[in-house]
Scaffold this motif. Structure first.
Motif, PDB file in Angstrom:
ATOM      1  N   THR A 173       0.840  -1.210   0.000  1.00 18.78           N
ATOM      2  CA  THR A 173       0.000   0.000   0.000  1.00 18.78           C
ATOM      3  C   THR A 173       0.867   1.249   0.000  1.00 18.78           C
ATOM      4  OG1 THR A 173      -1.744  -1.166   1.207  1.00 18.78           O
ATOM      5  CG2 THR A 173      -1.813   1.236   1.228  1.00 18.78           C
ATOM      6  N   PHE A 174       1.897   1.256   0.852  1.00 19.26           N
ATOM      7  CA  PHE A 174       2.820   2.396   0.890  1.00 19.26           C
ATOM      8  C   PHE A 174       3.536   2.563  -0.447  1.00 19.26           C
ATOM      9  CE2 PHE A 174       3.079   1.753   5.685  1.00 19.26           C
ATOM     10  CZ  PHE A 174       2.330   2.887   5.962  1.00 19.26           C
ATOM     11  N   MET A 175       3.929   1.438  -1.044  1.00 18.10           N
ATOM     12  CA  MET A 175       4.626   1.490  -2.333  1.00 18.10           C
ATOM     13  C   MET A 175       3.715   2.073  -3.415  1.00 18.10           C
ATOM     14  SD  MET A 175       7.738   0.071  -2.028  1.00 18.10           S
ATOM     15  CE  MET A 175       8.151  -0.764  -3.541  1.00 18.10           C
ATOM     16  N   GLY A 176       2.439   1.667  -3.367  1.00 25.07           N
ATOM     17  CA  GLY A 176       1.478   2.181  -4.332  1.00 25.07           C
ATOM     18  C   GLY A 176       1.305   3.684  -4.232  1.00 25.07           C
ATOM     19  N   LYS A 177       1.472   4.212  -3.026  1.00 24.83           N
ATOM     20  CA  LYS A 177       1.369   5.661  -2.799  1.00 24.83           C
ATOM     21  C   LYS A 177       2.677   6.386  -3.076  1.00 24.83           C
ATOM     22  CE  LYS A 177      -2.161   5.184   0.822  1.00 24.83           C
ATOM     23  NZ  LYS A 177      -2.456   5.387   2.267  1.00 24.83           N
ATOM     24  N   GLY A 178       3.730   5.611  -3.343  1.00 25.62           N
ATOM     25  CA  GLY A 178       5.037   6.222  -3.571  1.00 25.62           C
ATOM     26  C   GLY A 178       5.765   6.602  -2.294  1.00 25.62           C
ATOM     27  N   ASP A 179       5.280   6.111  -1.164  1.00 24.02           N
ATOM     28  CA  ASP A 179       5.876   6.430   0.135  1.00 24.02           C
ATOM     29  C   ASP A 179       6.881   5.343   0.514  1.00 24.02           C
ATOM     30  OD1 ASP A 179       6.498   7.279   2.665  1.00 24.02           O
ATOM     31  OD2 ASP A 179       4.442   7.210   3.464  1.00 24.02           O
ATOM     32  N   THR A 180       8.057   5.395  -0.118  1.00 25.50           N
ATOM     33  CA  THR A 180       9.059   4.355   0.119  1.00 25.50           C
ATOM     34  C   THR A 180       9.687   4.449   1.508  1.00 25.50           C
ATOM     35  OG1 THR A 180      10.730   5.736  -0.946  1.00 25.50           O
ATOM     36  CG2 THR A 180       9.609   4.118  -2.322  1.00 25.50           C
ATOM     37  N   LYS A 181       9.706   5.642   2.093  1.00 23.04           N
ATOM     38  CA  LYS A 181      10.270   5.783   3.434  1.00 23.04           C
ATOM     39  C   LYS A 181       9.435   5.022   4.464  1.00 23.04           C
ATOM     40  CE  LYS A 181      12.701  10.191   2.881  1.00 23.04           C
ATOM     41  NZ  LYS A 181      12.840  11.588   3.362  1.00 23.04           N
ATOM     42  N   SER A 182       8.123   5.153   4.368  1.00 20.25           N
ATOM     43  CA  SER A 182       7.244   4.416   5.286  1.00 20.25           C
ATOM     44  C   SER A 182       7.332   2.917   5.024  1.00 20.25           C
ATOM     45  CB  SER A 182       5.791   4.887   5.125  1.00 20.25           C
ATOM     46  OG  SER A 182       5.638   6.211   5.593  1.00 20.25           O
ATOM     47  N   ALA A 183       7.420   2.551   3.734  1.00 25.23           N
ATOM     48  CA  ALA A 183       7.544   1.129   3.384  1.00 25.23           C
ATOM     49  C   ALA A 183       8.833   0.546   3.958  1.00 25.23           C
ATOM     50  CB  ALA A 183       7.520   0.962   1.868  1.00 25.23           C
ATOM     51  N   SER A 184       9.937   1.285   3.848  1.00 28.20           N
ATOM     52  CA  SER A 184      11.224   0.815   4.359  1.00 28.20           C
ATOM     53  C   SER A 184      11.219   0.715   5.880  1.00 28.20           C
ATOM     54  CB  SER A 184      12.343   1.758   3.911  1.00 28.20           C
ATOM     55  OG  SER A 184      12.500   1.724   2.515  1.00 28.20           O
ATOM     56  N   ALA A 185      10.609   1.702   6.534  1.00 24.29           N
ATOM     57  CA  ALA A 185      10.551   1.686   7.999  1.00 24.29           C
ATOM     58  C   ALA A 185       9.736   0.494   8.492  1.00 24.29           C
ATOM     59  CB  ALA A 185       9.943   2.987   8.511  1.00 24.29           C
ATOM     60  N   LEU A 186       8.589   0.238   7.832  1.00 22.33           N
ATOM     61  CA  LEU A 186       7.750  -0.886   8.237  1.00 22.33           C
ATOM     62  C   LEU A 186       8.458  -2.217   7.944  1.00 22.33           C
ATOM     63  CD1 LEU A 186       5.094  -1.928   9.365  1.00 22.33           C
ATOM     64  CD2 LEU A 186       4.120  -1.811   7.062  1.00 22.33           C
ATOM     65  N   PHE A 187       9.151  -2.292   6.809  1.00 20.44           N
ATOM     66  CA  PHE A 187       9.948  -3.473   6.462  1.00 20.44           C
ATOM     67  C   PHE A 187      10.935  -3.793   7.588  1.00 20.44           C
ATOM     68  CE2 PHE A 187      13.800  -5.328   4.728  1.00 20.44           C
ATOM     69  CZ  PHE A 187      13.357  -6.291   3.830  1.00 20.44           C
ATOM     70  N   THR A 188      11.658  -2.772   8.038  1.00 18.32           N
ATOM     71  CA  THR A 188      12.652  -2.947   9.103  1.00 18.32           C
ATOM     72  C   THR A 188      11.994  -3.372  10.405  1.00 18.32           C
ATOM     73  OG1 THR A 188      13.959  -1.195   8.059  1.00 18.32           O
ATOM     74  CG2 THR A 188      14.569  -1.831  10.302  1.00 18.32           C
ATOM     75  N   GLN A 189      10.898  -2.728  10.743  1.00 18.34           N
ATOM     76  CA  GLN A 189      10.196  -3.038  11.993  1.00 18.34           C
ATOM     77  C   GLN A 189       9.656  -4.470  11.995  1.00 18.34           C
ATOM     78  OE1 GLN A 189       7.468   0.231  11.690  1.00 18.34           O
ATOM     79  NE2 GLN A 189       8.613   1.525  13.115  1.00 18.34           N
ATOM     80  N   ILE A 190       9.100  -4.898  10.870  1.00 14.96           N
ATOM     81  CA  ILE A 190       8.557  -6.259  10.775  1.00 14.96           C
ATOM     82  C   ILE A 190       9.673  -7.293  10.951  1.00 14.96           C
ATOM     83  CG2 ILE A 190       7.530  -7.955   9.197  1.00 14.96           C
ATOM     84  CD1 ILE A 190       5.439  -6.107  10.183  1.00 14.96           C
ATOM     85  N   ILE A 191      10.829  -7.055  10.314  1.00 20.06           N
ATOM     86  CA  ILE A 191      11.962  -7.981  10.440  1.00 20.06           C
ATOM     87  C   ILE A 191      12.424  -8.055  11.894  1.00 20.06           C
ATOM     88  CG2 ILE A 191      14.395  -8.356   9.859  1.00 20.06           C
ATOM     89  CD1 ILE A 191      12.561  -9.149   7.614  1.00 20.06           C
ATOM     90  N   VAL A 192      12.546  -6.912  12.548  1.00 21.86           N
ATOM     91  CA  VAL A 192      12.987  -6.872  13.955  1.00 21.86           C
ATOM     92  C   VAL A 192      12.009  -7.623  14.849  1.00 21.86           C
ATOM     93  CG1 VAL A 192      13.351  -5.358  15.948  1.00 21.86           C
ATOM     94  CG2 VAL A 192      14.329  -4.758  13.733  1.00 21.86           C
ATOM     95  N   VAL A 193      10.718  -7.406  14.638  1.00 22.89           N
ATOM     96  CA  VAL A 193       9.697  -8.083  15.449  1.00 22.89           C
ATOM     97  C   VAL A 193       9.750  -9.589  15.203  1.00 22.89           C
ATOM     98  CG1 VAL A 193       7.207  -8.403  15.768  1.00 22.89           C
ATOM     99  CG2 VAL A 193       8.155  -6.096  15.617  1.00 22.89           C
ATOM    100  N   ALA A 194       9.893 -10.002  13.948  1.00 16.51           N
ATOM    101  CA  ALA A 194       9.914 -11.432  13.612  1.00 16.51           C
ATOM    102  C   ALA A 194      11.098 -12.133  14.281  1.00 16.51           C
ATOM    103  CB  ALA A 194       9.984 -11.615  12.095  1.00 16.51           C
ATOM    104  N   VAL A 195      12.295 -11.547  14.182  1.00 15.52           N
ATOM    105  CA  VAL A 195      13.486 -12.163  14.779  1.00 15.52           C
ATOM    106  C   VAL A 195      13.359 -12.217  16.294  1.00 15.52           C
ATOM    107  CG1 VAL A 195      15.976 -11.930  15.126  1.00 15.52           C
ATOM    108  CG2 VAL A 195      14.987 -11.481  12.865  1.00 15.52           C
ATOM    109  N   THR A 196      12.916 -11.111  16.894  1.00 18.57           N
ATOM    110  CA  THR A 196      12.771 -11.058  18.352  1.00 18.57           C
ATOM    111  C   THR A 196      11.753 -12.078  18.851  1.00 18.57           C
ATOM    112  OG1 THR A 196      13.294  -8.688  18.321  1.00 18.57           O
ATOM    113  CG2 THR A 196      12.253  -9.554  20.315  1.00 18.57           C
ATOM    114  N   LEU A 197      10.625 -12.148  18.167  1.00 20.45           N
ATOM    115  CA  LEU A 197       9.566 -13.063  18.570  1.00 20.45           C
ATOM    116  C   LEU A 197      10.024 -14.515  18.472  1.00 20.45           C
ATOM    117  CD1 LEU A 197       6.597 -13.234  19.469  1.00 20.45           C
ATOM    118  CD2 LEU A 197       5.936 -13.271  17.060  1.00 20.45           C
ATOM    119  N   ASN A 198      10.730 -14.861  17.406  1.00 15.94           N
ATOM    120  CA  ASN A 198      11.190 -16.238  17.232  1.00 15.94           C
ATOM    121  C   ASN A 198      12.269 -16.616  18.240  1.00 15.94           C
ATOM    122  OD1 ASN A 198       9.754 -17.569  14.952  1.00 15.94           O
ATOM    123  ND2 ASN A 198      10.463 -15.789  13.818  1.00 15.94           N
TER     124      ASN A 198
END
Length: 458
Positions: free
Chosen positions: A82-107
C-alpha cells in the motif's frame, strides 16, 4: 505490474496465461513440498517410524510458529504494498525494518520459552513416553533453527512485496535442494539420525537467507533497512491485516493436535507415524492447490475489475479442473501403488505401522478429489470480495467440520480396551474426507449464490 503483463492477463489466450502465472508459484511450492517429503523419507528409513511420529507430534507447535510468521509476513507485505502504491518508500522501508525486527525477536523468545517449558510443551502436545527421547533430540536442534527459518519466511514475503518474485522463488528452490542433499549426507550416509534432519534444515535456511540477501545488492530496489523514524503502531495495523492467515494456520494446528491426540489414545505413536505418511501427501496436494490459487487470485481480480466475466468464469473452470486432475492422479497413485509409497517412508519390517498406513489410505483417499477445489473456491470468494464467505470455507475445512466429525466418530469407535485382542479400529479417520466433501458442497452453494446467480440477474 507492467502494462504488458496487465494486457496479457486481460487479453492473452486463457490456458497459456493461467499456467504462465501459476508457474513461478508452483516451482517454489513444489520445491518446498519435495524437500518436506524427502525429509520424511529419510527420517522414516534411517530413524524409523518413531522418528516420523516425533516430527508429526510437533506439528501443532510448528504450525503455531508458521501462523505467527505468516501473520507478520502477509500482513506486513500488504501494508508495504500500500505504501509502495502511494510512492511512500520511506514508510515502506521503515515498516519493512520493523517487521523484520519483530519477527526475529519473537522467534528468539519462543525458542527460549520452548527450551524452558519443554516438559509442559510435551504434555500439551500429548507426546507419548516412547517417543519423548527422539522428540527431545530433534527439538534440541530445530528450536534454534526455527529462529532462522521463520524469520526468513517473513523476509521472503517482504521481498516478494517489492516485486522480486523470481529471486524469492530461486531462494526457496535452492534451499529445498540443499535440504534434500544434506538429508542424504547427514541422515543416510553419516547416520546422524533425527538430528541430522534438523541440521539439514538449518543449512537450507542459511542458503535461502543468503540468496534473499542479494536483494540488497540491487540498486533498483525500492526498500532499504531504515531507522525507526515511523510509529510502531503501524506494525500492529499490519498484524491486523494478517489475522485471517493466522486464524487459518492456527485452525490447521488445532486439527493436527486433535488428530494426534486421538491417534495416541487409539493406537499410540505407531498410529501417528502411519498417519504422518498420508499427511505428507495431503501436504503435497494442498501446496499444489496454493500454487494454482496464487494464479487464480490475480487473474480473477484483474479480469473482474475489467468486467471480463467470461474470462473470470473460464479461469475458475481451468483452475478447478487442474486441481481435480491433480487430486485424481494422486488418488490413483496412492490406491494403485500404495505399497510403494508407504515403503518409501516405513520399512516393510515395521509391519504394524505399514499395515496402519495402508488402512488409513483406504479411509482418507476421497479427500484428495476435492481438497484442492476447496482451497480454490475459498480463494475465488476472496478475489470477488466475499471475505466472510471465504473464511467460512477455510475454517469449515480446516477445523469446524473435521474436528466435529473426528470427535463424533471417535466416540462411537470401539476403545482399545474393548477391542483387546483384535486390530485397533481407526475408522474414525473417515471424518477427514467427509469434512472435505461437506465443505465442497457448501463452497459450491456459496459460489453459485454469490457469484453465478448474481451475474445471471445482472
Amino acid at each position: 505490474m507492467s502494462l504488458s503483463t496487465k494486457d496479457a492477463i486481460l487479453h492473452n489466450p486463457l490456458i497459456g496465461t493461467f499456467f504462465k502465472q501459476a508457474f513461478l508459484s508452483l516451482i517454489g511450492l513444489v520445491a518446498l513440498t519435495t524437500a518436506s517429503l524427502v525429509d520424511g523419507i529419510f527420517i522414516g528409513q534411517y530413524v524409523g517410524a518413531s522418528g516420523l511420529a516425533a516430527v508429526s507430534l510437533l506439528l501443532p507447535y510448528i504450525t503455531f510458529l508458521v501462523a505467527l510468521s505468516l501473520m507478520l509476513a502477509i500482513g506486513g507485505s500488504v501494508s508495504i504494498g500500500t505504501f509502495m502504491g502511494k510512492g511512500d518508500t520511506k514508510s515502506a522501508s521503515a515498516l519493512f525494518t520493523q517487521i523484520i525486527v519483530v519477527a526475529v525477536t519473537l522467534n528468539i523468545m519462543l525458542a527460549v520459552v520452548s527450551f524452558v517449558a519443554e516438559p509442559f510443551l510435551f504434555w500439551l502436545l500429548h507426546i507419548p513416553s516412547d517417543v519423548v527421547p527422539l522428540t527431545r533430540e530433534y527439538l534440541s536442534v530445530i528450536r534454534w533453527v526455527f529462529i532462522f527459518q521463520f524469520s526468513t519466511m517473513v523476509f521472503y514475503y517482504l521481498v516478494r512485496a517489492d516485486g522480486y518474485t523470481k529471486l524469492a522463488t530461486i531462494a526457496l528452490a535452492l534451499g529445498a535442494v540443499t535440504n534434500i542433499l544434506l538429508d542424504a549426507l547427514l541422515v543416510a550416509y553419516l547416520e546422524y539420525g533425527i538430528k541430522g534432519a534438523a541440521y539439514a534444515t538449518a543449512a537450507a535456511q542459511i542458503v535461502q537467507l543468503s540468496v534473499l540477501l542479494l536483494y540488497f545488492g540491487d540498486k533498483n530496489r525500492a526498500i532499504t533497512f531504515s531507522t525507526f523514524n515511523k510509529p510502531w503502531r503501524r506494525v500492529f495495523r499490519a498484524v491486523k491485516n494478517g489475522l485471517s492467515e493466522f486464524t487459518n494456520e492456527i485452525s490447521v494446528g488445532v486439527l493436527f493436535l486433535v488428530i494426534n491426540t486421538l491417534l495416541v489414545i487409539n493406537s499410540g505413536s505407531i498410529g501417528v507415524a502411519a498417519y504422518s505418511v498420508v499427511n505428507y501427501f495431503i501436504f503435497l496436494s494442498i501446496m499444489l492447490s496454493f500454487g494454482i490459487a496464487d494464479a487464480l487470485h490475480l487473474l480473477v481480480s484483474y479480469n473482474r475489475g475489467a468486467s471480463h466475466t467470461s474470462r473470470v468464469n473460464a479461469f475458475l473452470l481451468i483452475a478447478l479442473t487442474t486441481a481435480f486432475i491433480a487430486g485424481l492422479i494422486l488418488t490413483v497413485c496412492l490406491l494403485w501403488f500404495n505399497h510403494v509409497f508407504v515403503a518409501l517412508f516405513i520399512e516393510p519390517s515395521q509391519q504394524q505401522a505399514t499395515k496402519y498406513a495402508h488402512t488409513i489410505i483406504l479411509y482418507v483417499w476421497p479427500l484428495f478429489l476435492v481438497n484442492g477445489c476447496n482451497v480454490l473456491l475459498s480463494v475465488f470468494l476472496t478475489a470477488i470480495e466475499k471475505p466472510l464467505h471465504s473464511a467460512v470455507i477455510a475454517l469449515g475445512r480446516s477445523i469446524l467440520f473435521p474436528v466435529s466429525f473426528l470427535v463424533l466418530l471417535f466416540h462411537f469407535t470401539p476403545s482399545p480396551l474393548a477391542n483387546e485382542g483384535n486390530d485397533i479400529n481407526i475408522s474414525f479417520l473417515v471424518a477427514l474426507p467427509a469434512a472435505e466433501w461437506v465443505t465442497f458442497l457448501l463452497a459450491v452453494v456459496l459460489v453459485y449464490k454469490h457469484y453465478f446467480l448474481k451475474n445471471t440477474h445482472m
